[in-house]
Design a protein around this motif. Structure first.
Motif, PDB file in Angstrom:
ATOM      1  N   GLY A   1       0.867  -1.157  -0.345  1.00 27.93           N
ATOM      2  CA  GLY A   1       0.229   0.128   0.074  1.00 27.93           C
ATOM      3  C   GLY A   1       1.327   1.148  -0.194  1.00 27.93           C
ATOM      4  N   ALA A   2       1.528   1.411   0.856  1.00 26.97           N
ATOM      5  CA  ALA A   2       3.301   2.130   0.608  1.00 26.97           C
ATOM      6  C   ALA A   2       3.290   3.148  -0.632  1.00 26.97           C
ATOM      7  CB  ALA A   2       3.961   2.413   2.107  1.00 26.97           C
ATOM      8  N   GLU A   3       4.309   1.811  -0.606  1.00 28.61           N
ATOM      9  CA  GLU A   3       4.613   1.771  -2.099  1.00 28.61           C
ATOM     10  C   GLU A   3       3.903   2.405  -3.042  1.00 28.61           C
ATOM     11  OE1 GLU A   3       5.778  -2.175  -2.560  1.00 28.61           O
ATOM     12  OE2 GLU A   3       8.055  -1.932  -1.068  1.00 28.61           O
ATOM     13  N   TYR A   4       2.571   2.432  -3.197  1.00 24.69           N
ATOM     14  CA  TYR A   4       1.502   2.344  -4.575  1.00 24.69           C
ATOM     15  C   TYR A   4       1.363   3.099  -4.046  1.00 24.69           C
ATOM     16  CZ  TYR A   4      -3.256   2.483  -6.570  1.00 24.69           C
ATOM     17  OH  TYR A   4      -3.831   3.254  -7.401  1.00 24.69           O
ATOM     18  N   ILE A   5       0.843   3.999  -3.297  1.00 21.29           N
ATOM     19  CA  ILE A   5       0.505   5.367  -2.738  1.00 21.29           C
ATOM     20  C   ILE A   5       2.442   6.292  -3.217  1.00 21.29           C
ATOM     21  CG2 ILE A   5       0.353   7.279  -0.723  1.00 21.29           C
ATOM     22  CD1 ILE A   5      -1.201   4.603   0.536  1.00 21.29           C
ATOM     23  N   LEU A   6       3.283   5.733  -2.618  1.00 21.07           N
ATOM     24  CA  LEU A   6       4.655   6.819  -3.736  1.00 21.07           C
ATOM     25  C   LEU A   6       4.352   6.307  -5.129  1.00 21.07           C
ATOM     26  CD1 LEU A   6       6.935   4.991  -0.780  1.00 21.07           C
ATOM     27  CD2 LEU A   6       5.738   8.102  -1.093  1.00 21.07           C
ATOM     28  N   ASP A   7       4.506   6.523  -4.956  1.00 21.72           N
ATOM     29  CA  ASP A   7       4.200   5.801  -6.642  1.00 21.72           C
ATOM     30  C   ASP A   7       3.241   6.928  -7.281  1.00 21.72           C
ATOM     31  OD1 ASP A   7       5.241   4.435  -9.331  1.00 21.72           O
ATOM     32  OD2 ASP A   7       2.910   4.101  -9.361  1.00 21.72           O
ATOM     33  N   CYS A   8       1.698   6.750  -6.726  1.00 23.57           N
ATOM     34  CA  CYS A   8       1.106   7.599  -7.156  1.00 23.57           C
ATOM     35  C   CYS A   8       1.604   8.960  -6.555  1.00 23.57           C
ATOM     36  CB  CYS A   8      -0.639   7.413  -6.291  1.00 23.57           C
ATOM     37  SG  CYS A   8      -0.952   6.005  -6.900  1.00 23.57           S
ATOM     38  N   ILE A   9       1.721   9.526  -5.889  1.00 23.98           N
ATOM     39  CA  ILE A   9       2.712  11.130  -5.290  1.00 23.98           C
ATOM     40  C   ILE A   9       3.473  10.944  -6.547  1.00 23.98           C
ATOM     41  CG2 ILE A   9       3.594  12.468  -4.031  1.00 23.98           C
ATOM     42  CD1 ILE A   9       2.473  10.685  -1.714  1.00 23.98           C
ATOM     43  N   GLU A  10       4.454  10.343  -7.110  1.00 24.09           N
ATOM     44  CA  GLU A  10       4.932  10.996  -8.698  1.00 24.09           C
ATOM     45  C   GLU A  10       4.868  10.778  -9.134  1.00 24.09           C
ATOM     46  OE1 GLU A  10       9.253  11.531  -9.098  1.00 24.09           O
ATOM     47  OE2 GLU A  10       8.634  10.936  -7.540  1.00 24.09           O
ATOM     48  N   LYS A  11       3.510  10.146  -9.584  1.00 25.35           N
ATOM     49  CA  LYS A  11       3.294  10.679 -11.296  1.00 25.35           C
ATOM     50  C   LYS A  11       2.263  11.776 -10.969  1.00 25.35           C
ATOM     51  CE  LYS A  11       2.639   5.441 -12.383  1.00 25.35           C
ATOM     52  NZ  LYS A  11       1.679   5.107 -12.127  1.00 25.35           N
ATOM     53  N   LEU A  12       1.891  12.267 -10.019  1.00 26.10           N
ATOM     54  CA  LEU A  12       1.086  13.643  -9.804  1.00 26.10           C
ATOM     55  C   LEU A  12       2.500  14.750 -10.523  1.00 26.10           C
ATOM     56  CD1 LEU A  12      -0.710  13.314  -6.976  1.00 26.10           C
ATOM     57  CD2 LEU A  12      -1.540  13.401  -8.331  1.00 26.10           C
ATOM     58  N   GLY A  13       3.688  14.496  -9.871  1.00 26.93           N
ATOM     59  CA  GLY A  13       4.495  15.253 -10.539  1.00 26.93           C
ATOM     60  C   GLY A  13       4.119  16.909  -9.998  1.00 26.93           C
ATOM     61  N   SER A  14       4.270  18.054 -10.445  1.00 29.71           N
ATOM     62  CA  SER A  14       3.993  19.112  -9.367  1.00 29.71           C
ATOM     63  C   SER A  14       2.206  19.284  -8.386  1.00 29.71           C
ATOM     64  CB  SER A  14       4.305  20.501 -10.696  1.00 29.71           C
ATOM     65  OG  SER A  14       2.960  20.469 -11.526  1.00 29.71           O
ATOM     66  N   LEU A  15       2.067  18.731  -9.634  1.00 29.56           N
ATOM     67  CA  LEU A  15       0.056  18.655  -8.100  1.00 29.56           C
ATOM     68  C   LEU A  15       0.287  18.050  -7.263  1.00 29.56           C
ATOM     69  CD1 LEU A  15      -2.478  19.116  -8.774  1.00 29.56           C
ATOM     70  CD2 LEU A  15      -2.925  16.730  -8.624  1.00 29.56           C
ATOM     71  N   LYS A  16       1.828  17.754  -6.668  1.00 28.91           N
ATOM     72  CA  LYS A  16       2.159  17.192  -5.555  1.00 28.91           C
ATOM     73  C   LYS A  16       2.179  18.546  -4.189  1.00 28.91           C
ATOM     74  CE  LYS A  16       6.651  16.312  -4.575  1.00 28.91           C
ATOM     75  NZ  LYS A  16       7.639  14.911  -4.192  1.00 28.91           N
ATOM     76  N   ASP A  17       2.153  19.646  -4.899  1.00 29.39           N
ATOM     77  CA  ASP A  17       2.534  20.638  -4.459  1.00 29.39           C
ATOM     78  C   ASP A  17       1.657  21.153  -3.831  1.00 29.39           C
ATOM     79  OD1 ASP A  17       5.436  20.516  -4.438  1.00 29.39           O
ATOM     80  OD2 ASP A  17       5.120  21.983  -6.256  1.00 29.39           O
ATOM     81  N   TRP A  18       0.474  20.421  -4.734  1.00 34.38           N
ATOM     82  CA  TRP A  18      -1.173  20.914  -3.749  1.00 34.38           C
ATOM     83  C   TRP A  18      -1.614  20.408  -2.553  1.00 34.38           C
ATOM     84  CZ3 TRP A  18      -3.906  25.158  -5.473  1.00 34.38           C
ATOM     85  CH2 TRP A  18      -3.390  25.975  -7.042  1.00 34.38           C
ATOM     86  N   ILE A  19      -0.870  19.832  -2.411  1.00 36.58           N
ATOM     87  CA  ILE A  19      -1.168  18.866  -1.349  1.00 36.58           C
ATOM     88  C   ILE A  19      -0.937  18.910   0.540  1.00 36.58           C
ATOM     89  CG2 ILE A  19      -0.878  16.561   0.012  1.00 36.58           C
ATOM     90  CD1 ILE A  19      -0.591  15.046  -2.809  1.00 36.58           C
ATOM     91  N   LYS A  20      -1.826  19.804   0.740  1.00 38.04           N
ATOM     92  CA  LYS A  20      -1.345  20.451   2.184  1.00 38.04           C
ATOM     93  C   LYS A  20      -1.327  20.246   3.100  1.00 38.04           C
ATOM     94  CE  LYS A  20      -1.029  24.009  -0.213  1.00 38.04           C
ATOM     95  NZ  LYS A  20      -0.070  24.660  -0.981  1.00 38.04           N
ATOM     96  N   GLY A  21      -2.552  18.897   3.399  1.00 32.81           N
ATOM     97  CA  GLY A  21      -2.836  17.653   4.261  1.00 32.81           C
ATOM     98  C   GLY A  21      -3.121  15.890   4.014  1.00 32.81           C
ATOM     99  N   VAL A  22      -3.081  14.912   5.254  1.00 35.24           N
ATOM    100  CA  VAL A  22      -3.477  13.575   4.890  1.00 35.24           C
ATOM    101  C   VAL A  22      -2.822  13.578   5.792  1.00 35.24           C
ATOM    102  CG1 VAL A  22      -1.285  12.340   4.673  1.00 35.24           C
ATOM    103  CG2 VAL A  22      -0.743  13.789   3.600  1.00 35.24           C
TER     104      VAL A  22
END
Length: 324
Positions: free
Chosen positions: A212-233
């Motif tokens: 699950g963690a590896e999948y999430i990290l891969d999804c985050i990587e694919k977001l590219g610059s959109l990752k910067d919009w993530i303000k909360g988890v």
């Protein structure tokens, strides 16, 4: 800032003997900075210490698209008549939703919270079992843009964070769709609340917390610059693959055959809880996810039946995060 989720619903506060001072002690014990609140009516609000209140999780209508599109024939059929429609939405006109979120927005400002959370998703009860959706991500996203732009002022100090789900809407599996959605939102102080369980649920092949963690990290990587919009988890774990891949049509037929509305509701909630677990993310790779995103808000969004279970959950989550 590390928080926990809570509501002012009596069932939640009973874990703390109905006393916010016990909540404050719980926060101190687990090195937490405050709470993200789901607000039901006005219970316990008069004694709520405002210093612990950092975020407000806005009202969520899982089924709302047909109502907002004014397809009252379909909505009436789904809710067993207009009385059921009024009970669910609080009114019988699509603008009821606009008014509901305007009220929530004003409440967030009155509470002086730092952020609000808005679920971007739509699903009918039937489709939560069959997954035979007759609406797309784009349809849900476009309707959400329209609703949000009508309900929320464009300028405010309160951040508006959009949460991903696994049903049609903001799944965070398509960077372009997510970016287009954010670009169309007029509210300036906006961002994303990444829910880890909800992202895991999009992949029923996942079997372990590490996968699950590896999948999430891969999804985050694919977001590219959109990752910067993530303000909360929202930190939690769900691995419901086997359940998701099973056939739930018989369950749905049983619900249809259940006459009591509250009993139908409980059976549906039971189904959702088997998908979205809200248990601790007990693998140390969860810290890698947090380090990758660097959010302003980390929320332990965990559900437990009693104080002792919640106490254990918090300790497990803190340990996985390397805090104890």
């Amino acid at each position: 800032m590390i928080l926990m989720n809570i509501s002012n619903y009596s069932g939640d506060l009973e874990k703390f003997e109905g006393d916010w001072k016990n909540v404050e002690g719980f926060l101190e014990k687990h090195q937490l900075d405050g709470v993200e609140l789901i607000c039901y009516e006005k219970d316990y609000l008069d004694t709520l210490p405002r210093w612990i209140l950092k975020g407000l999780h806005l009202k969520y209508f899982p089924t709302w698209l047909e109502f907002y599109q004014n397809d009252m024939a379909k909505v009436s059929e789904m809710f067993g008549g207009m009385v059921g429609v009024r009970q669910y939405y609080g009114g019988t006109h699509p603008d009821t939703l606009v008014e509901a979120f305007r009220h929530e927005y004003q409440q967030a400002r009155n509470f002086e919270v730092e952020y609000m959370v808005y679920h971007v998703s739509h699903v009918t009860t039937e489709h939560s079992f069959t997954r035979a959706f007759d609406y797309t991500d784009d349809e849900v996203l476009d309707a959400t843009v329209d609703l949000v732009n009508r309900a929320f002022d464009a300028n405010s100090d309160v951040q508006l964070l959009f949460e991903n789900l696994w049903w049609p809407g903001l799944t965070l599996l398509d960077r372009d769709k997510a970016q287009r959605f954010l670009d169309q939102i007029n509210y300036e102080n906006k961002g994303i609340m990444l829910d880890l369980s909800h992202l895991m649920i999009t992949n029923p092949k996942l079997k372990t917390a590490q996968e699950g963690a590896e999948y999430i990290l891969d999804c985050i990587e694919k977001l590219g610059s959109l990752k910067d919009w993530i303000k909360g988890v929202h930190v939690n774990l769900s691995l419901p693959g086997d359940y998701l891949l099973s056939d739930h049509r018989t369950q749905y037929q049983e619900i249809l055959a259940t006459e009591d509305p509250f009993e139908r509701y409980l059976k549906t909630v039971g189904h959702i809880k088997k998908i979205d677990w809200h248990v601790p993310f007990d693998h140390p790779l969860v810290k890698n996810i947090i380090d990758s995103v660097k959010p302003e808000y980390i929320v332990y969004e965990l559900l437990a039946k009693d104080y002792e279970s919640l106490d254990t959950y918090m300790a497990i989550q803190n340990q996985a995060m390397g805090r104890i």
